[in-house]
Design a protein around this motif. Structure first.
Motif, PDB file in Angstrom:
ATOM      1  N   GLY A 264     -13.933  -2.634   3.602  1.00  0.00           N
ATOM      2  CA  GLY A 264     -12.738  -2.062   3.287  1.00  0.00           C
ATOM      3  C   GLY A 264     -11.445  -2.694   3.305  1.00  0.00           C
ATOM      4  O   GLY A 264     -10.335  -2.288   2.942  1.00  0.00           O
ATOM      5  N   VAL A 265     -11.673  -4.049   3.795  1.00  0.00           N
ATOM      6  CA  VAL A 265     -10.313  -4.775   3.759  1.00  0.00           C
ATOM      7  C   VAL A 265      -9.674  -4.816   2.685  1.00  0.00           C
ATOM      8  O   VAL A 265      -8.220  -5.185   2.510  1.00  0.00           O
ATOM      9  CB  VAL A 265     -10.827  -6.136   4.387  1.00  0.00           C
ATOM     10  N   GLN A 266     -10.592  -5.547   1.425  1.00  0.00           N
ATOM     11  CA  GLN A 266      -9.742  -5.630   0.191  1.00  0.00           C
ATOM     12  C   GLN A 266      -9.005  -4.419  -0.203  1.00  0.00           C
ATOM     13  O   GLN A 266      -7.701  -4.654  -0.835  1.00  0.00           O
ATOM     14  CB  GLN A 266     -10.817  -6.353  -0.740  1.00  0.00           C
ATOM     15  N   ALA A 267      -9.581  -3.378  -0.275  1.00  0.00           N
ATOM     16  CA  ALA A 267      -8.617  -2.316  -0.708  1.00  0.00           C
ATOM     17  C   ALA A 267      -7.496  -1.872   0.106  1.00  0.00           C
ATOM     18  O   ALA A 267      -6.599  -1.690  -0.226  1.00  0.00           O
ATOM     19  CB  ALA A 267      -9.784  -1.081  -0.674  1.00  0.00           C
ATOM     20  N   LEU A 268      -7.846  -1.853   1.385  1.00  0.00           N
ATOM     21  CA  LEU A 268      -6.707  -1.776   2.170  1.00  0.00           C
ATOM     22  C   LEU A 268      -5.147  -2.679   1.901  1.00  0.00           C
ATOM     23  O   LEU A 268      -4.105  -2.320   1.984  1.00  0.00           O
ATOM     24  CB  LEU A 268      -6.831  -1.956   3.829  1.00  0.00           C
ATOM     25  N   ALA A 269      -5.859  -3.973   1.880  1.00  0.00           N
ATOM     26  CA  ALA A 269      -4.651  -4.846   1.352  1.00  0.00           C
ATOM     27  C   ALA A 269      -3.807  -4.745   0.055  1.00  0.00           C
ATOM     28  O   ALA A 269      -3.009  -4.807  -0.033  1.00  0.00           O
ATOM     29  CB  ALA A 269      -5.447  -6.434   1.604  1.00  0.00           C
ATOM     30  N   ALA A 270      -4.813  -4.365  -0.869  1.00  0.00           N
ATOM     31  CA  ALA A 270      -4.236  -3.779  -1.979  1.00  0.00           C
ATOM     32  C   ALA A 270      -3.174  -2.641  -2.113  1.00  0.00           C
ATOM     33  O   ALA A 270      -2.337  -2.665  -2.785  1.00  0.00           O
ATOM     34  CB  ALA A 270      -5.444  -3.519  -2.975  1.00  0.00           C
ATOM     35  N   ARG A 271      -3.610  -1.846  -0.916  1.00  0.00           N
ATOM     36  CA  ARG A 271      -2.538  -0.791  -0.706  1.00  0.00           C
ATOM     37  C   ARG A 271      -1.176  -1.263   0.080  1.00  0.00           C
ATOM     38  O   ARG A 271      -0.508  -0.457   0.303  1.00  0.00           O
ATOM     39  CB  ARG A 271      -3.404   0.360   0.079  1.00  0.00           C
ATOM     40  N   GLY A 272      -1.346  -2.329   0.552  1.00  0.00           N
ATOM     41  CA  GLY A 272      -0.137  -2.833   1.093  1.00  0.00           C
ATOM     42  C   GLY A 272      -0.130  -2.911   2.737  1.00  0.00           C
ATOM     43  O   GLY A 272       0.739  -2.998   3.585  1.00  0.00           O
ATOM     44  N   ILE A 273      -1.472  -2.539   3.124  1.00  0.00           N
ATOM     45  CA  ILE A 273      -1.746  -2.262   4.503  1.00  0.00           C
ATOM     46  C   ILE A 273      -1.962  -3.768   5.165  1.00  0.00           C
ATOM     47  O   ILE A 273      -3.227  -4.158   5.320  1.00  0.00           O
ATOM     48  CB  ILE A 273      -2.938  -1.104   5.024  1.00  0.00           C
ATOM     49  N   VAL A 274      -1.059  -4.479   5.840  1.00  0.00           N
ATOM     50  CA  VAL A 274      -1.100  -5.745   6.163  1.00  0.00           C
ATOM     51  C   VAL A 274      -0.143  -5.708   7.503  1.00  0.00           C
ATOM     52  O   VAL A 274       0.635  -4.985   7.704  1.00  0.00           O
ATOM     53  CB  VAL A 274      -0.555  -6.805   5.194  1.00  0.00           C
ATOM     54  N   THR A 275      -0.526  -6.928   8.412  1.00  0.00           N
ATOM     55  CA  THR A 275       0.368  -7.112   9.544  1.00  0.00           C
ATOM     56  C   THR A 275       1.521  -7.933   9.006  1.00  0.00           C
ATOM     57  O   THR A 275       1.730  -8.578   8.009  1.00  0.00           O
ATOM     58  CB  THR A 275      -0.469  -7.947  10.287  1.00  0.00           C
ATOM     59  N   GLY A 276       2.616  -7.829  10.045  1.00  0.00           N
ATOM     60  CA  GLY A 276       4.005  -8.698   9.702  1.00  0.00           C
ATOM     61  C   GLY A 276       3.589 -10.165  10.037  1.00  0.00           C
ATOM     62  O   GLY A 276       4.317 -11.003   9.331  1.00  0.00           O
ATOM     63  N   ALA A 277       2.416 -10.372  10.653  1.00  0.00           N
ATOM     64  CA  ALA A 277       2.317 -11.691  10.975  1.00  0.00           C
ATOM     65  C   ALA A 277       1.861 -12.661   9.567  1.00  0.00           C
ATOM     66  O   ALA A 277       1.802 -13.790   9.388  1.00  0.00           O
ATOM     67  CB  ALA A 277       1.301 -12.093  12.061  1.00  0.00           C
ATOM     68  N   SER A 278       1.323 -11.683   8.513  1.00  0.00           N
ATOM     69  CA  SER A 278       0.743 -12.665   7.509  1.00  0.00           C
ATOM     70  C   SER A 278       2.055 -12.880   6.525  1.00  0.00           C
ATOM     71  O   SER A 278       1.959 -14.233   6.197  1.00  0.00           O
ATOM     72  CB  SER A 278       0.122 -11.315   6.506  1.00  0.00           C
ATOM     73  N   GLY A 279       3.128 -12.377   6.576  1.00  0.00           N
ATOM     74  CA  GLY A 279       4.354 -13.044   5.928  1.00  0.00           C
ATOM     75  C   GLY A 279       4.685 -14.132   6.587  1.00  0.00           C
ATOM     76  O   GLY A 279       5.385 -15.200   5.889  1.00  0.00           O
ATOM     77  N   ARG A 280       4.847 -13.843   7.864  1.00  0.00           N
ATOM     78  CA  ARG A 280       5.297 -15.077   8.778  1.00  0.00           C
ATOM     79  C   ARG A 280       4.330 -16.375   8.571  1.00  0.00           C
ATOM     80  O   ARG A 280       5.047 -17.448   8.375  1.00  0.00           O
ATOM     81  CB  ARG A 280       5.510 -14.708  10.143  1.00  0.00           C
ATOM     82  N   ASN A 281       3.140 -15.977   8.522  1.00  0.00           N
ATOM     83  CA  ASN A 281       2.133 -17.271   8.139  1.00  0.00           C
ATOM     84  C   ASN A 281       2.689 -17.955   6.666  1.00  0.00           C
ATOM     85  O   ASN A 281       2.829 -19.074   6.917  1.00  0.00           O
ATOM     86  CB  ASN A 281       1.106 -16.976   8.503  1.00  0.00           C
ATOM     87  N   TRP A 282       2.793 -17.143   6.023  1.00  0.00           N
ATOM     88  CA  TRP A 282       2.911 -17.630   4.642  1.00  0.00           C
ATOM     89  C   TRP A 282       4.432 -18.404   4.487  1.00  0.00           C
ATOM     90  O   TRP A 282       4.487 -19.524   3.868  1.00  0.00           O
ATOM     91  CB  TRP A 282       3.010 -16.568   3.473  1.00  0.00           C
ATOM     92  N   ALA A 283       5.316 -17.894   5.253  1.00  0.00           N
ATOM     93  CA  ALA A 283       6.757 -18.458   5.091  1.00  0.00           C
ATOM     94  C   ALA A 283       6.482 -19.888   5.984  1.00  0.00           C
ATOM     95  O   ALA A 283       7.273 -20.694   5.567  1.00  0.00           O
ATOM     96  CB  ALA A 283       7.834 -17.631   5.968  1.00  0.00           C
ATOM     97  N   SER A 284       5.779 -20.019   6.873  1.00  0.00           N
ATOM     98  CA  SER A 284       5.571 -21.178   7.478  1.00  0.00           C
ATOM     99  C   SER A 284       4.835 -22.509   6.845  1.00  0.00           C
ATOM    100  O   SER A 284       5.112 -23.402   6.865  1.00  0.00           O
ATOM    101  CB  SER A 284       5.096 -21.104   8.829  1.00  0.00           C
ATOM    102  N   TYR A 285       3.920 -22.025   5.885  1.00  0.00           N
ATOM    103  CA  TYR A 285       3.077 -23.100   5.303  1.00  0.00           C
ATOM    104  C   TYR A 285       2.921 -22.967   3.982  1.00  0.00           C
ATOM    105  O   TYR A 285       2.082 -23.751   3.492  1.00  0.00           O
ATOM    106  CB  TYR A 285       1.692 -23.305   6.135  1.00  0.00           C
ATOM    107  N   GLY A 286       3.379 -21.715   3.285  1.00  0.00           N
ATOM    108  CA  GLY A 286       3.150 -21.738   1.819  1.00  0.00           C
ATOM    109  C   GLY A 286       3.406 -22.845   0.802  1.00  0.00           C
ATOM    110  O   GLY A 286       2.894 -22.893  -0.179  1.00  0.00           O
ATOM    111  N   ALA A 287       4.241 -23.662   1.253  1.00  0.00           N
ATOM    112  CA  ALA A 287       4.786 -24.677   0.242  1.00  0.00           C
ATOM    113  C   ALA A 287       3.533 -25.652   0.279  1.00  0.00           C
ATOM    114  O   ALA A 287       3.819 -26.356  -0.618  1.00  0.00           O
ATOM    115  CB  ALA A 287       6.015 -25.451   1.108  1.00  0.00           C
ATOM    116  N   GLN A 288       2.529 -25.719   1.092  1.00  0.00           N
ATOM    117  CA  GLN A 288       1.559 -26.552   0.886  1.00  0.00           C
ATOM    118  C   GLN A 288       0.182 -26.170   0.542  1.00  0.00           C
ATOM    119  O   GLN A 288      -0.846 -26.591   0.712  1.00  0.00           O
ATOM    120  CB  GLN A 288       1.592 -27.404   2.330  1.00  0.00           C
TER     121      GLN A 288
END
Length: 355
Positions: A264-288
Protein backbone atom coordinates in the motif's frame (compact mmCIF):
# COMPACT_ATOMS: atom_id res chain seq x y z
CA UNK A 1 -2.15 -0.79 17.47
CA UNK A 2 -3.17 0.86 20.74
CA UNK A 3 -1.48 1.78 24.00
CA UNK A 4 -1.31 -0.71 26.87
CA UNK A 5 -4.24 0.76 28.81
CA UNK A 6 -7.40 2.59 27.77
CA UNK A 7 -6.49 5.56 29.97
CA UNK A 8 -2.98 6.02 28.56
CA UNK A 9 -2.38 8.61 25.82
CA UNK A 10 -1.30 7.38 22.40
CA UNK A 11 2.49 7.18 22.36
CA UNK A 12 2.68 8.94 18.98
CA UNK A 13 0.63 11.84 20.36
CA UNK A 14 3.41 12.63 22.84
CA UNK A 15 6.17 13.21 20.29
CA UNK A 16 6.73 15.72 17.48
CA UNK A 17 8.25 13.01 15.27
CA UNK A 18 8.71 9.28 15.27
CA UNK A 19 11.27 6.61 14.49
CA UNK A 20 14.20 7.52 12.25
CA UNK A 21 12.12 10.43 10.95
CA UNK A 22 13.31 12.19 14.12
CA UNK A 23 16.82 12.44 12.72
CA UNK A 24 18.34 15.85 12.18
CA UNK A 25 18.29 16.59 8.44
CA UNK A 26 21.51 15.37 6.74
CA UNK A 27 22.58 18.83 5.61
CA UNK A 28 22.23 20.29 9.10
CA UNK A 29 23.96 17.28 10.64
CA UNK A 30 26.92 17.63 8.29
CA UNK A 31 27.31 21.27 9.27
CA UNK A 32 27.17 20.44 12.99
CA UNK A 33 29.70 17.63 12.68
CA UNK A 34 32.03 19.82 10.63
CA UNK A 35 32.08 22.31 13.50
CA UNK A 36 32.39 19.90 16.38
CA UNK A 37 34.11 16.70 15.27
CA UNK A 38 37.43 15.81 16.86
CA UNK A 39 40.08 14.62 14.40
CA UNK A 40 41.30 11.01 14.49
CA UNK A 41 44.87 12.30 14.76
CA UNK A 42 46.53 10.76 17.81
CA UNK A 43 44.14 7.79 17.86
CA UNK A 44 45.62 5.30 15.38
CA UNK A 45 43.47 2.46 16.71
CA UNK A 46 40.26 4.34 15.91
CA UNK A 47 39.62 2.65 12.57
CA UNK A 48 36.26 4.31 11.88
CA UNK A 49 35.05 7.62 13.30
CA UNK A 50 32.76 10.30 11.91
CA UNK A 51 34.60 11.04 8.68
CA UNK A 52 32.29 9.14 6.28
CA UNK A 53 29.02 9.13 8.27
CA UNK A 54 29.42 5.40 8.79
CA UNK A 55 27.06 3.30 10.87
CA UNK A 56 29.24 2.78 13.96
CA UNK A 57 32.60 3.62 15.50
CA UNK A 58 35.30 0.95 15.30
CA UNK A 59 38.29 0.67 17.66
CA UNK A 60 41.09 -1.87 17.22
CA UNK A 61 41.80 -3.92 20.36
CA UNK A 62 44.44 -6.26 18.92
CA UNK A 63 45.97 -7.16 15.56
CA UNK A 64 42.95 -9.22 14.55
CA UNK A 65 39.85 -7.76 16.22
CA UNK A 66 38.05 -4.48 16.80
CA UNK A 67 35.22 -3.30 19.02
CA UNK A 68 32.23 -1.78 17.21
CA UNK A 69 30.08 0.73 19.12
CA UNK A 70 26.90 2.56 18.17
CA UNK A 71 23.90 4.27 19.70
CA UNK A 72 20.43 4.87 18.31
CA UNK A 73 17.22 6.11 19.93
CA UNK A 74 14.06 7.92 18.93
CA UNK A 75 10.47 8.84 19.78
CA UNK A 76 7.56 6.45 19.13
CA UNK A 77 6.68 5.43 15.59
CA UNK A 78 3.73 3.29 16.80
CA UNK A 79 1.33 3.36 19.74
CA UNK A 80 1.76 -0.21 20.96
CA UNK A 81 4.47 0.10 23.66
CA UNK A 82 5.97 -3.34 23.19
CA UNK A 83 6.17 -2.87 19.42
CA UNK A 84 7.86 0.51 19.98
CA UNK A 85 10.51 -1.12 22.16
CA UNK A 86 11.08 -3.92 19.67
CA UNK A 87 11.43 -1.55 16.71
CA UNK A 88 13.84 0.78 18.53
CA UNK A 89 16.06 -2.08 19.68
CA UNK A 90 16.11 -3.77 16.26
CA UNK A 91 17.01 -0.46 14.64
CA UNK A 92 19.89 0.16 17.06
CA UNK A 93 21.46 -3.28 16.59
CA UNK A 94 21.24 -2.91 12.81
CA UNK A 95 24.25 -0.57 12.84
CA UNK A 96 26.42 -3.37 14.22
CA UNK A 97 25.32 -5.81 11.52
CA UNK A 98 25.93 -3.10 8.91
CA UNK A 99 29.62 -3.07 9.89
CA UNK A 100 29.84 -6.86 9.71
CA UNK A 101 30.03 -7.15 13.49
CA UNK A 102 28.63 -9.71 15.89
CA UNK A 103 26.70 -8.02 18.75
CA UNK A 104 28.09 -8.61 22.25
CA UNK A 105 25.79 -6.61 24.55
CA UNK A 106 23.54 -3.58 24.73
CA UNK A 107 22.70 -0.74 27.11
CA UNK A 108 19.26 0.87 27.24
CA UNK A 109 18.63 4.58 26.66
CA UNK A 110 15.33 5.54 28.32
CA UNK A 111 13.63 8.93 28.51
CA UNK A 112 9.99 8.87 29.62
CA UNK A 113 7.33 11.37 30.78
CA UNK A 114 6.92 9.58 34.10
CA UNK A 115 3.88 11.54 35.21
CA UNK A 116 2.08 11.14 31.87
CA UNK A 117 2.60 7.51 30.87
CA UNK A 118 1.39 4.69 33.17
CA UNK A 119 4.30 2.69 34.50
CA UNK A 120 2.94 -0.50 32.94
CA UNK A 121 3.18 1.15 29.51
CA UNK A 122 6.84 2.07 30.10
CA UNK A 123 7.51 -1.46 31.35
CA UNK A 124 6.15 -2.88 28.09
CA UNK A 125 8.48 -0.62 26.06
CA UNK A 126 11.44 -1.95 28.02
CA UNK A 127 10.15 -5.50 27.68
CA UNK A 128 10.01 -5.10 23.91
CA UNK A 129 13.63 -4.01 23.77
CA UNK A 130 14.72 -6.86 26.02
CA UNK A 131 12.95 -9.39 23.78
CA UNK A 132 14.96 -8.25 20.75
CA UNK A 133 18.23 -8.50 22.68
CA UNK A 134 17.31 -12.06 23.67
CA UNK A 135 16.59 -12.84 20.02
CA UNK A 136 20.01 -11.42 19.08
CA UNK A 137 21.60 -13.62 21.78
CA UNK A 138 23.00 -10.75 23.84
CA UNK A 139 22.41 -9.33 27.32
CA UNK A 140 20.79 -5.98 27.94
CA UNK A 141 23.44 -5.20 30.51
CA UNK A 142 22.39 -1.81 31.86
CA UNK A 143 21.61 1.68 30.67
CA UNK A 144 20.47 5.11 31.75
CA UNK A 145 17.04 6.69 32.23
CA UNK A 146 15.69 10.23 32.60
CA UNK A 147 12.30 11.87 33.08
CA UNK A 148 11.68 13.64 29.76
CA UNK A 149 8.87 15.53 28.05
CA UNK A 150 8.68 13.07 25.13
CA UNK A 151 9.05 9.28 25.28
CA UNK A 152 12.47 8.19 23.99
CA UNK A 153 13.88 4.68 23.78
CA UNK A 154 16.88 3.04 22.15
CA UNK A 155 20.10 1.18 22.75
CA UNK A 156 23.84 1.50 22.86
CA UNK A 157 25.09 -1.51 20.91
CA UNK A 158 28.53 -3.05 21.41
CA UNK A 159 29.88 -5.66 19.02
CA UNK A 160 33.09 -7.26 17.82
CA UNK A 161 34.42 -7.78 14.32
CA UNK A 162 37.38 -9.44 12.67
CA UNK A 163 39.26 -6.50 11.15
CA UNK A 164 39.69 -8.46 7.91
CA UNK A 165 35.89 -8.65 7.61
CA UNK A 166 35.06 -5.08 8.65
CA UNK A 167 32.82 -3.47 6.06
CA UNK A 168 32.36 0.27 5.67
CA UNK A 169 30.01 2.52 3.74
CA UNK A 170 32.90 4.14 1.83
CA UNK A 171 34.52 1.18 0.07
CA UNK A 172 32.24 0.41 -2.88
CA UNK A 173 33.99 -0.22 -6.21
CA UNK A 174 33.16 0.81 -9.74
CA UNK A 175 31.12 -1.96 -11.35
CA UNK A 176 29.54 -3.09 -8.09
CA UNK A 177 25.84 -3.88 -8.01
CA UNK A 178 23.63 -2.68 -5.17
CA UNK A 179 21.43 -5.12 -3.23
CA UNK A 180 18.78 -3.97 -0.74
CA UNK A 181 17.60 -6.42 1.93
CA UNK A 182 14.19 -5.05 2.99
CA UNK A 183 11.20 -3.45 1.25
CA UNK A 184 10.76 0.31 1.54
CA UNK A 185 8.01 2.56 2.87
CA UNK A 186 8.16 2.49 6.67
CA UNK A 187 7.91 6.26 7.05
CA UNK A 188 4.87 6.47 4.79
CA UNK A 189 3.10 3.69 6.70
CA UNK A 190 3.89 5.43 9.98
CA UNK A 191 2.41 8.66 8.60
CA UNK A 192 -0.73 6.75 7.61
CA UNK A 193 -0.91 5.28 11.12
CA UNK A 194 -0.82 8.74 12.68
CA UNK A 195 -3.65 9.83 10.39
CA UNK A 196 -5.72 6.74 11.23
CA UNK A 197 -5.46 5.46 7.65
CA UNK A 198 -3.36 2.31 8.14
CA UNK A 199 -5.25 -0.98 8.13
CA UNK A 200 -4.33 -4.08 10.12
CA UNK A 201 -2.53 -5.70 7.18
CA UNK A 202 -0.38 -2.60 6.64
CA UNK A 203 0.44 -2.38 10.33
CA UNK A 204 1.43 -6.06 10.48
CA UNK A 205 3.71 -5.63 7.46
CA UNK A 206 5.36 -2.58 9.02
CA UNK A 207 6.00 -4.40 12.31
CA UNK A 208 7.35 -7.48 10.55
CA UNK A 209 9.84 -5.38 8.56
CA UNK A 210 10.98 -3.12 11.40
CA UNK A 211 11.50 -5.93 13.94
CA UNK A 212 13.49 -8.25 11.64
CA UNK A 213 17.11 -8.20 12.78
CA UNK A 214 19.63 -7.56 9.98
CA UNK A 215 21.63 -10.62 11.03
CA UNK A 216 22.82 -11.50 7.51
CA UNK A 217 25.23 -8.56 7.76
CA UNK A 218 27.68 -10.61 9.82
CA UNK A 219 27.85 -13.34 7.17
CA UNK A 220 27.70 -10.96 4.21
CA UNK A 221 30.79 -9.16 5.49
CA UNK A 222 32.79 -12.38 5.19
CA UNK A 223 32.13 -12.69 1.46
CA UNK A 224 35.17 -11.51 -0.56
CA UNK A 225 32.89 -10.04 -3.22
CA UNK A 226 31.09 -7.74 -0.76
CA UNK A 227 32.89 -4.40 -0.78
CA UNK A 228 30.65 -2.05 1.22
CA UNK A 229 27.72 -2.23 3.63
CA UNK A 230 25.35 0.22 5.26
CA UNK A 231 21.73 0.25 6.38
CA UNK A 232 18.94 2.45 5.05
CA UNK A 233 17.41 4.52 7.84
CA UNK A 234 16.38 8.11 8.42
CA UNK A 235 17.90 9.73 5.31
CA UNK A 236 15.93 7.45 2.99
CA UNK A 237 17.25 5.25 0.19
CA UNK A 238 18.54 8.26 -1.77
CA UNK A 239 20.41 9.69 1.21
CA UNK A 240 22.17 6.50 2.22
CA UNK A 241 23.00 5.61 -1.37
CA UNK A 242 24.50 9.08 -1.73
CA UNK A 243 26.68 8.38 1.34
CA UNK A 244 28.00 5.27 -0.45
CA UNK A 245 28.72 7.33 -3.54
CA UNK A 246 30.43 10.16 -1.68
CA UNK A 247 32.52 7.79 0.44
CA UNK A 248 33.82 5.86 -2.56
CA UNK A 249 34.05 8.83 -4.94
CA UNK A 250 31.72 7.08 -7.39
CA UNK A 251 28.37 7.60 -9.09
CA UNK A 252 25.41 5.50 -7.96
CA UNK A 253 22.54 4.42 -10.23
CA UNK A 254 19.19 3.28 -8.77
CA UNK A 255 16.60 1.36 -10.80
CA UNK A 256 13.26 2.56 -9.41
CA UNK A 257 11.50 -0.31 -11.19
CA UNK A 258 13.48 -2.89 -9.22
CA UNK A 259 12.57 -1.57 -5.77
CA UNK A 260 10.38 -3.56 -3.38
CA UNK A 261 7.66 -1.79 -1.39
CA UNK A 262 5.67 -2.56 1.74
CA UNK A 263 1.95 -3.12 0.99
CA UNK A 264 0.00 0.00 0.00
CA UNK A 265 2.95 2.38 0.23
CA UNK A 266 2.90 3.64 -3.36
CA UNK A 267 -0.82 4.39 -3.24
CA UNK A 268 -0.46 6.25 0.06
CA UNK A 269 2.42 8.34 -1.29
CA UNK A 270 0.37 9.21 -4.39
CA UNK A 271 -2.30 10.57 -2.03
CA UNK A 272 0.25 12.79 -0.31
CA UNK A 273 0.54 10.75 2.90
CA UNK A 274 4.23 11.28 3.63
CA UNK A 275 6.43 12.41 6.52
CA UNK A 276 7.88 15.88 7.00
CA UNK A 277 11.33 14.28 7.12
CA UNK A 278 11.02 13.33 3.44
CA UNK A 279 10.98 16.99 2.40
CA UNK A 280 13.86 17.84 4.74
CA UNK A 281 15.89 15.01 3.27
CA UNK A 282 15.35 16.23 -0.29
CA UNK A 283 16.23 19.80 0.65
CA UNK A 284 19.53 18.53 2.08
CA UNK A 285 20.77 16.40 -0.82
CA UNK A 286 18.45 16.81 -3.82
CA UNK A 287 21.03 18.85 -5.72
CA UNK A 288 23.15 15.69 -6.07
CA UNK A 289 20.35 13.56 -7.50
CA UNK A 290 19.41 13.23 -11.18
CA UNK A 291 16.68 11.47 -13.14
CA UNK A 292 12.89 11.24 -13.05
CA UNK A 293 12.83 11.72 -9.28
CA UNK A 294 13.52 15.43 -9.77
CA UNK A 295 10.17 15.90 -11.55
CA UNK A 296 8.02 13.13 -10.03
CA UNK A 297 6.84 14.24 -6.57
CA UNK A 298 5.49 10.80 -5.63
CA UNK A 299 8.70 9.01 -6.58
CA UNK A 300 10.67 11.67 -4.72
CA UNK A 301 8.59 11.11 -1.57
CA UNK A 302 9.13 7.35 -1.83
CA UNK A 303 12.91 7.54 -2.29
CA UNK A 304 13.46 10.13 0.46
CA UNK A 305 11.12 8.36 2.89
CA UNK A 306 12.86 7.81 6.26
CA UNK A 307 13.23 4.11 6.97
CA UNK A 308 13.10 3.09 10.60
CA UNK A 309 15.00 -0.19 11.06
CA UNK A 310 15.44 -0.43 7.30
CA UNK A 311 17.31 -2.95 5.21
CA UNK A 312 20.99 -3.53 4.58
CA UNK A 313 22.34 -1.92 1.42
CA UNK A 314 25.15 -4.02 -0.06
CA UNK A 315 27.67 -3.04 -2.73
CA UNK A 316 29.17 -6.19 -4.21
CA UNK A 317 30.86 -7.52 -7.31
CA UNK A 318 28.29 -8.65 -9.92
CA UNK A 319 29.45 -12.26 -9.63
CA UNK A 320 28.77 -12.18 -5.87
CA UNK A 321 25.17 -10.95 -6.19
CA UNK A 322 23.64 -14.45 -6.33
CA UNK A 323 25.43 -15.46 -3.14
CA UNK A 324 24.34 -12.23 -1.42
CA UNK A 325 20.73 -12.86 -2.37
CA UNK A 326 21.03 -16.48 -1.20
CA UNK A 327 22.27 -15.37 2.23
CA UNK A 328 19.42 -12.89 2.51
CA UNK A 329 16.88 -15.57 1.54
CA UNK A 330 18.37 -17.98 4.07
CA UNK A 331 17.73 -15.36 6.77
CA UNK A 332 14.10 -14.86 5.70
CA UNK A 333 14.66 -11.67 3.68
CA UNK A 334 12.56 -12.72 0.71
CA UNK A 335 12.24 -9.18 -0.68
CA UNK A 336 15.99 -8.70 -1.14
CA UNK A 337 16.76 -7.54 -4.68
CA UNK A 338 19.41 -6.01 -6.92
CA UNK A 339 18.37 -2.35 -7.19
CA UNK A 340 21.26 -0.56 -8.89
CA UNK A 341 24.97 -0.26 -9.53
CA UNK A 342 28.06 1.88 -8.96
CA UNK A 343 30.19 3.39 -11.70
CA UNK A 344 33.07 5.79 -12.18
CA UNK A 345 31.90 9.39 -12.16
CA UNK A 346 31.21 12.39 -9.98
CA UNK A 347 29.63 11.40 -6.64
CA UNK A 348 25.85 11.55 -6.90
CA UNK A 349 22.78 9.40 -7.53
CA UNK A 350 20.97 8.93 -10.84
CA UNK A 351 17.50 7.36 -10.71
CA UNK A 352 16.34 5.42 -13.76
CA UNK A 353 13.83 2.68 -14.57
CA UNK A 354 14.25 -0.36 -16.80
CA UNK A 355 10.52 -1.18 -16.62
Amino acid sequence: MTAATDSAPRLTSLSHGGGCGCKIAPGVLSELLARSSLPKMGFPDLLVGTETADDAAVYRINERQAIVATTDFFMPIVDDPRDFGRIAATNALSDLYAMGAQPLMALAIVGMPINVLPHEVIAKILEGGESVCREAGIPLAGGHSIDSVEPIYGLVGIGIVEIAHLKRNATAQAGDVLVLGKPLGVGILSAALKKGELDAMGYAAMIEATTKLNRPGTELARLPGVHALTDVTGFGLLGHTLELARGAGLAAHLDSGALRWLPGVQALAARGIVTGASGRNWASYGAQVEGAVTEDATLRALLTDPQTSGGLLVACAPEAAAQVLELFAKGGFTDAAVIGRMSAGAPGVRVFSED
